[in-house]
Structure formats: C-alpha cells, structure tokens
Write a protein that holds these residues in place. Structure first.
Motif, PDB file in Angstrom:
ATOM      1  N   TYR A  34       0.845  -1.194   0.000  1.00 13.79           N
ATOM      2  CA  TYR A  34       0.000   0.000   0.000  1.00 13.79           C
ATOM      3  C   TYR A  34       0.881   1.244   0.000  1.00 13.79           C
ATOM      4  O   TYR A  34       1.871   1.316   0.730  1.00 13.79           O
ATOM      5  N   ALA A  35       0.538   2.214  -0.835  1.00 14.30           N
ATOM      6  CA  ALA A  35       1.297   3.461  -0.883  1.00 14.30           C
ATOM      7  C   ALA A  35       0.340   4.649  -0.779  1.00 14.30           C
ATOM      8  O   ALA A  35      -0.783   4.600  -1.284  1.00 14.30           O
ATOM      9  N   ILE A  36       0.810   5.674  -0.102  1.00 13.52           N
ATOM     10  CA  ILE A  36       0.070   6.934  -0.006  1.00 13.52           C
ATOM     11  C   ILE A  36       0.914   7.996  -0.707  1.00 13.52           C
ATOM     12  O   ILE A  36       2.084   8.192  -0.366  1.00 13.52           O
ATOM     13  N   TYR A  37       0.311   8.652  -1.683  1.00 13.03           N
ATOM     14  CA  TYR A  37       1.045   9.608  -2.516  1.00 13.03           C
ATOM     15  C   TYR A  37       0.409  10.991  -2.401  1.00 13.03           C
ATOM     16  O   TYR A  37      -0.806  11.143  -2.404  1.00 13.03           O
ATOM     17  N   LEU A  53       2.576   7.071 -10.988  1.00 12.91           N
ATOM     18  CA  LEU A  53       1.448   6.410 -10.338  1.00 12.91           C
ATOM     19  C   LEU A  53       1.027   5.162 -11.113  1.00 12.91           C
ATOM     20  O   LEU A  53       0.681   4.135 -10.527  1.00 12.91           O
ATOM     21  N   SER A  54       1.059   5.255 -12.423  1.00 13.66           N
ATOM     22  CA  SER A  54       0.733   4.094 -13.248  1.00 13.66           C
ATOM     23  C   SER A  54       1.737   2.970 -13.038  1.00 13.66           C
ATOM     24  O   SER A  54       1.377   1.785 -12.987  1.00 13.66           O
ATOM     25  N   SER A  55       3.023   3.324 -12.874  1.00 18.76           N
ATOM     26  CA  SER A  55       4.048   2.303 -12.652  1.00 18.76           C
ATOM     27  C   SER A  55       3.863   1.612 -11.305  1.00 18.76           C
ATOM     28  O   SER A  55       4.148   0.418 -11.164  1.00 18.76           O
ATOM     29  N   LEU A  56       3.364   2.349 -10.295  1.00 18.18           N
ATOM     30  CA  LEU A  56       3.069   1.724  -9.009  1.00 18.18           C
ATOM     31  C   LEU A  56       1.984   0.662  -9.176  1.00 18.18           C
ATOM     32  O   LEU A  56       2.090  -0.446  -8.640  1.00 18.18           O
ATOM     33  N   ALA A  57       0.937   0.997  -9.925  1.00 22.81           N
ATOM     34  CA  ALA A  57      -0.157   0.050 -10.145  1.00 22.81           C
ATOM     35  C   ALA A  57       0.329  -1.183 -10.904  1.00 22.81           C
ATOM     36  O   ALA A  57      -0.027  -2.315 -10.567  1.00 22.81           O
ATOM     37  N   ILE A  58       1.144  -0.979 -11.932  1.00 24.91           N
ATOM     38  CA  ILE A  58       1.664  -2.093 -12.728  1.00 24.91           C
ATOM     39  C   ILE A  58       2.513  -3.019 -11.857  1.00 24.91           C
ATOM     40  O   ILE A  58       2.512  -4.241 -12.025  1.00 24.91           O
ATOM     41  N   THR A  63      -2.494   2.198  -4.507  1.00 25.59           N
ATOM     42  CA  THR A  63      -2.095   3.564  -4.202  1.00 25.59           C
ATOM     43  C   THR A  63      -3.298   4.458  -3.957  1.00 25.59           C
ATOM     44  O   THR A  63      -4.223   4.504  -4.767  1.00 25.59           O
ATOM     45  N   ASN A  64      -3.277   5.158  -2.838  1.00 22.40           N
ATOM     46  CA  ASN A  64      -4.236   6.218  -2.555  1.00 22.40           C
ATOM     47  C   ASN A  64      -3.517   7.556  -2.682  1.00 22.40           C
ATOM     48  O   ASN A  64      -2.392   7.699  -2.184  1.00 22.40           O
ATOM     49  N   ILE A  65      -4.153   8.503  -3.329  1.00 25.01           N
ATOM     50  CA  ILE A  65      -3.541   9.827  -3.419  1.00 25.01           C
ATOM     51  C   ILE A  65      -4.238  10.785  -2.464  1.00 25.01           C
ATOM     52  O   ILE A  65      -5.453  10.718  -2.253  1.00 25.01           O
ATOM     53  N   ILE A  66      -3.431  11.649  -1.863  1.00 24.27           N
ATOM     54  CA  ILE A  66      -3.930  12.704  -0.996  1.00 24.27           C
ATOM     55  C   ILE A  66      -4.098  13.949  -1.856  1.00 24.27           C
ATOM     56  O   ILE A  66      -3.143  14.445  -2.448  1.00 24.27           O
ATOM     57  N   SER A  67      -5.317  14.439  -1.960  1.00 24.71           N
ATOM     58  CA  SER A  67      -5.611  15.566  -2.837  1.00 24.71           C
ATOM     59  C   SER A  67      -5.376  16.896  -2.126  1.00 24.71           C
ATOM     60  O   SER A  67      -5.517  16.998  -0.908  1.00 24.71           O
ATOM     61  N   ALA A  68      -5.046  17.903  -2.891  1.00 23.88           N
ATOM     62  CA  ALA A  68      -4.888  19.264  -2.375  1.00 23.88           C
ATOM     63  C   ALA A  68      -5.377  20.233  -3.445  1.00 23.88           C
ATOM     64  O   ALA A  68      -4.641  20.569  -4.375  1.00 23.88           O
ATOM     65  N   TYR A  69      -6.627  20.653  -3.340  1.00 25.61           N
ATOM     66  CA  TYR A  69      -7.217  21.581  -4.307  1.00 25.61           C
ATOM     67  C   TYR A  69      -7.141  23.001  -3.732  1.00 25.61           C
ATOM     68  O   TYR A  69      -7.660  23.261  -2.638  1.00 25.61           O
ATOM     69  N   PRO A  70      -6.515  23.943  -4.441  1.00 27.30           N
ATOM     70  CA  PRO A  70      -6.413  25.319  -3.927  1.00 27.30           C
ATOM     71  C   PRO A  70      -7.784  25.964  -3.741  1.00 27.30           C
ATOM     72  O   PRO A  70      -8.709  25.742  -4.524  1.00 27.30           O
ATOM     73  N   LEU A  71      -7.902  26.743  -2.657  1.00 31.46           N
ATOM     74  CA  LEU A  71      -9.126  27.501  -2.393  1.00 31.46           C
ATOM     75  C   LEU A  71      -8.946  28.946  -2.852  1.00 31.46           C
ATOM     76  O   LEU A  71      -7.826  29.408  -3.091  1.00 31.46           O
TER      77      LEU A  71
END
Length: 326
Positions: A34-37, A53-58, A63-71
């Motif tokens: 399991y990876a957190i990106y 990220l695709s290479s991690l899946a292969i 993999t779960n990604i931590i999102s950061a959307y600007p406000l």
C-alpha cells in the motif's frame, strides 16, 4: 498525515516508511502493498506524476492519493473544482489508483484536502482488515458483468442503505461494520467494497467476485476498490449452502448495539468468538446455521449473519426482529 501514521503504529504496530518519488516499493504476492502519494492536485496532474502512479499500479501496489485543491482567498472552492466529480474518477480508472474524497477545508493552508482520519480508515480497510490475497481481473467480460449486476441491484442496494440508516445496523461506524453479498448462478457474486458506508452506499460501492481459492487464500474480483474484508467467510458460506441446500441470493452481515451484546436472542449466540476474514470462518457460519436450523445467528461479540433470497425478506426480518431491540 503524521497523526494517521502514529495511530496506525500505536493501534496495529504498522510502521510507515518514506518512498521517494520515482521509487517502487518491494512487493510480495502474499501481501497487500500500500502506498500513499501526495499531496497533489488531480486536476492538474502532469505526465511525470501520471507515469509514476501508473508504474506503481503495474508493480502491484495499491495507491491512494492525498488531494490538495487550492481555495480562493475567501476560503471557497476555485472555479472549475466541480470537474473533480467526473475527471478524478476517470483519472483513477486510467492510472488504477484511488483518490480519497477530500472533505476537509484547510483555510490555514488554503486547500481542500483529506483528514488524517480518512487516511487511517483507508489504510485499515485495505490492508490490516483484509486477510486474503486479492487478485484483480480487468477482463472486459468481467467489467461488463459488473456493470450489469450493479444496474440490476441498484434499487436493492438503495433499500439496504435505507434499512441500515433507519435501524442503525452498525455498532462502531457504518463504514467499518458489516458486509453484503448478492449471489448469482455460475459462482458469481456482487459484494460490498471495503470501507463502504452502509447508510449511504450505492451500486458503485460494489465489486464483482468471480472466484476464490481457499488454499491460496485468494479472491478474484473486478472493481475500483478491494471487496469487503469479510469476503472469504461469506463466499465460503454461500458455496457450502449451495452444496447442501440452496444457495441464498443474499447474505447480510451487520451489527446492532442492542442485539450484539444485549440480553435478547442469547440462544442464537455462538459459543465462542469467530475471527472474520478467513475462509474457515465461513465453515463455522455454515455449521451454526445448520445446528440452529434458522436463517440467522449472532457471532459472539461481533454481529449478526442473515441469509435469504431477497431484500424484501431481509426488510421483513429487520422489522420483526431488530426493530424490537432498538
């Protein structure tokens, strides 16, 4: 995310290790890696990030990604954020990753992102609680079958969500407790996914399961997230019932604060606890149903298992048996 890693270490002895961008962690066929990106903005992800990220899946890494959307300066979502509703699921499908929904507004940093608790729950749901070896199928026929069964059971799942909400069919949290399995001919099942909120679930929260191997402790599935951690025992129970009687079309494992440990129906409580996540637990479930001659029982200190043919039958059972304990 440090509080999540500290909690995981304190609760489960799990130690997080840093992974540099571009590195691939070592994987083992008998374990979930399991990876957190992140943090990253999925709406502005460049090719270098996508390729990594695709290479991690292969490589077999979930993999779960931590999102950061600007406000905006006012602390609201930027114009265009609404694209995340459609663009991010497509990105996840393309790269074979998962994006935890970012429901936290962090005005100090000016981003919409994930809480440490979101990370904790997802890690537990996809690693610690899952005791089988997941084998993912991307066969077009399996993907088509998944969509067909999701459409077929959409109304059933909506009704099950209503019943979980109305009758409080969980003990700790609705996204950690319980599991649902629809059975079909030809050894095909539709199962709820890990970390599914049973009060809000839709057909999108279900996977197709096409086979399992008790000896290898493996479950073959199609879907965006792992099937429920209770998949092994429910699959085994479904199979044993089909061999000795008639395969139930629906199995519901749920919890209830009153019935799990309350005084009612003590004659239906198992003599000992049964650890979930193992195929052997399904054999014990089968023995309990045969011994008691009914369609449900209570797992000591854990929850209920009900088998039947339809959501309408389950609704009738809940109204007769569970409502009186609420």
């Amino acid at each position: 995310m440090l509080p999540a890693f500290r909690a995981l270490r304190g609760d489960y002895g799990l130690v997080a290790e840093p992974l540099l961008f571009g590195e691939l962690p070592a994987t083992r066929p008998d374990l979930v890696t399991y990876a957190i990106y992140g943090p990253t903005n999925p709406l502005e992800m460049g090719e270098e990030e996508r390729d990594y990220l695709s290479s991690l899946a292969i490589a077999g890494v979930r993999t779960n990604i931590i999102s950061a959307y600007p406000l905006t300066a006012a602390g609201t979502d930027q114009p265009g954020y609404e694209r995340a509703r459609t663009d991010v699921p497509r990105l996840c499908d393309e790269l074979d990753i998962n994006a935890i929904y970012p429901d936290a507004i962090d005005r100090a940093r000016g981003i919409r992102t994930n809480t440490w608790h979101d990370v904790y729950v997802n890690v537990v749901g996809e690693t610690i609680r899952v005791k089988y070896h997941p084998v993912e199928s991307r066969d077009p026929a399996d993907l088509a079958a998944l969509e067909r069964l999701r459409a077929e059971h959409a109304e059933d799942i909506a009704e099950l969500a209503r019943l979980h909400r109305e009758y409080n069919l969980w003990q700790r949290k609705p996204y950690t407790d319980g599991a649902i399995l629809f059975s079909h001919e030809g050894r095909t099942w539709l199962a709820s996914q890990t970390v599914t909120d049973k009060t809000l679930m839709t057909a999108e929260d279900f996977d197709l399961i096409t086979s399992f191997d008790e000896g290898r402790r493996s479950v073959t599935y199609t879907g965006p997230r792992l099937p429920t951690s209770d998949a092994p025992e429910l699959l085994m129970l479904s199979t044993l019932l089909s061999r000795h009687a008639r395969r139930p079309r629906l199995i519901v494992h749920f919890h209830h604060r009153e019935l799990t440990r309350g005084p009612r129906y003590r004659e239906l409580v198992t003599d000992s606890t049964i650890e979930g996540g193992h195929f052997s637990a399904g054999r014990r479930y089968f023995a309990e149903l045969r011994f008691r001659g009914g369609d449900w029982f209570i797992i000591r200190e854990h929850g209920m298992v009900w088998v039947g043919d339809s959501v309408a039958d389950f609704a009738d059972y809940v109204q007769r048996v569970v409502a009186g304990a609420s």
